[in-house]
Design an enzyme around this catalytic site. Structure first.
Site, mmCIF file in Angstrom:
data_model
loop_
_atom_site.group_PDB
_atom_site.id
_atom_site.type_symbol
_atom_site.label_atom_id
_atom_site.label_comp_id
_atom_site.label_asym_id
_atom_site.label_seq_id
_atom_site.Cartn_x
_atom_site.Cartn_y
_atom_site.Cartn_z
ATOM 1 N N ALA B 95 -63.072 -4.514 -9.903
ATOM 2 C CA ALA B 95 -62.660 -3.136 -10.151
ATOM 3 C C ALA B 95 -61.574 -3.041 -11.218
ATOM 4 C CB ALA B 95 -62.151 -2.515 -8.847
ATOM 5 N N LYS B 96 -60.888 -4.145 -11.462
ATOM 6 C CA LYS B 96 -59.833 -4.214 -12.489
ATOM 7 C C LYS B 96 -58.854 -3.056 -12.387
ATOM 8 C CE LYS B 96 -62.608 -7.202 -15.448
ATOM 9 N NZ LYS B 96 -63.898 -7.248 -14.770
ATOM 10 N N ARG B 97 -58.361 -2.801 -11.182
ATOM 11 C CA ARG B 97 -57.434 -1.718 -10.930
ATOM 12 C C ARG B 97 -55.995 -2.141 -11.207
ATOM 13 N NH1 ARG B 97 -62.081 0.395 -10.560
ATOM 14 N NH2 ARG B 97 -62.561 1.967 -9.007
#
Lengths: 270, 270
Positions: B95-97
């Site tokens: 998700a690369k949050r």
């Protein structure tokens, strides 16, 4: 939406306020929890009470994703409501996405096509090919994280890279990317003294400025160092506006707080 | 899930393969489009055909968000199916949050609580207080972007910060954060020669390694420079496995390709 249209809104409303719609079910008035979609009802009431005082709304996607499908539905209803009732207001999906090229294209589709936001916030760590897929969308804006409002900004963003701080390197490098005219930048209000330097690098770009209010940033300082010919600032307040009251009067109280900020902005603009 | 449990899986299956579930409706077999939930049906068939060959699955959230609520529902069904049928398999929300503290907590809730993933990928640009809320979850893993597989990695990640490349600074600094034992890192297979240096800084951490296959990374090189006592590698392939065929035999073809990789891994492990 073009930046000229945003500037026209700013002049008309004498405001460059952005209201952050970060809905936390633990903080909204209890009576809303009985409704079928408390998140949307909260947003609708806030929008109805404040739309004449602001030029942008910014839902932070984290607050919707935390509630799963119910949250995503509320986000969709909120953006549809905004686009239908207030198409002149600039909308920002504060999502801080970014991935390799083909994946960033999917994120861009999610926010620009499926949800029809005017803009989305994007993280720069993965570089050019992670950001350009967002920039390729016409009349849409990509708001790149430059210098954020939190303490962790000092971990990497202000570290010197080739004799220049990383966030300045991000600003400089991003100007060379395809369709860079569609870029805006996040610069935290808690670091207003950095804005003079930032304006040397990107004199014309709009800046999304979080951190006024709950995080302690100062509006006057931000304007002093950051304003340009088109104003060039969207000052965001989230918690400082939407959670002033958690009683029946929550929307009215939010409007009162937004109005205070709008009046300060009107004075600065005059 | 603990890293010891992941290692046990690796030994049992003689595999350290992670399969990326990046479902693009334009690429999956046409006959699936007639089903009520084509995305989930595709994933289910791939999982049924490959679960004995891999130790992890990694849906990239972009591919689900692009389809709006329908996509988010398919993601939820996929993770529920995995947790019910294969609780021993490690799950990664790619998700690369990353956001300021209170917002990162909401993202952590979204992926660790609402969706019950074992891990999530996180971007480091915003520093310590944007990552620690994820690290606070017990028995969950935070996979920090260090050196990504794309060309844009050279824009900032490999630039020198105080005489050390930014990605190395990220590795060093992250080791000082609270609950850093819950960290894993993304290191692209396309940059295998960097792995020897990386292992000097983080000898024990698991690495999620994308970029073998479609992006051109080499499995043998990655293992030569990156393997540790617990293997310490999760080699991801997405497009290289799931889109080998778009006919009726798509799941079988994916399993054949996964099996080829698993056999190479078994040989390396022996």
């Amino acid at each position: 939406m073009t930046t000229a249209e945003i500037f026209a809104q700013i002049q008309k409303k004498k405001s460059f306020l952005c209201i952050g719609l970060d809905v936390d079910l633990a903080k909204i008035p209890a009576f809303l929890l009985e409704k079928e979609d408390p998140i949307f009802e909260f947003n609708k009431a806030i929008i109805d009470a404040t739309h004449h005082l602001c030029v942008a709304y910014k839902p932070n996607t984290a607050f919707y994703e935390a509630y799963g499908i119910k949250g995503w539905k509320a986000l969709k209803k909120t953006i549809c409501y905004l686009n239908e009732k207030h198409p002149d207001i600039f909308t920002i999906a504060d999502a801080k996405r970014g991935d390799i090229g083909n994946t960033s294209t999917m994120y861009a589709k999610a926010f620009f096509e499926d949800l029809s936001f005017d803009s989305v916030t994007v993280a720069p760590y993965m570089g050019k090919d992670s950001v350009e897929p967002f920039l390729a969308f016409e009349n849409k804006h990509t708001i790149l994280l430059a210098l954020t409002s939190n303490q962790g900004a000092f971990d990497f963003q202000t570290q010197k890279v080739n004799e220049q701080e990383l966030y300045k390197q991000v600003l400089e490098t991003s100007k060379t990317w395809n369709n860079s005219e569609n870029l805006m930048y996040v610069v935290g209000a808690t670091k207003a003294e950095f804005l003079a330097d930032i304006r040397q690098i990107i004199p014309d770009a709009f800046l999304l400025v979080p951190g006024v209010g709950a995080q302690g940033g100062n509006l006057q300082d931000v304007c002093k160092y950051g304003m340009n010919k088109q104003v060039g600032l969207l000052i965001n307040s989230s918690r400082g506006i939407i959670y002033v009251s958690n009683g029946e009067d929550f929307a009215e109280a939010a409007a009162k707080k937004a109005s205070e900020l709008q009046e300060q902005m009107a004075e600065i603009l005059s």
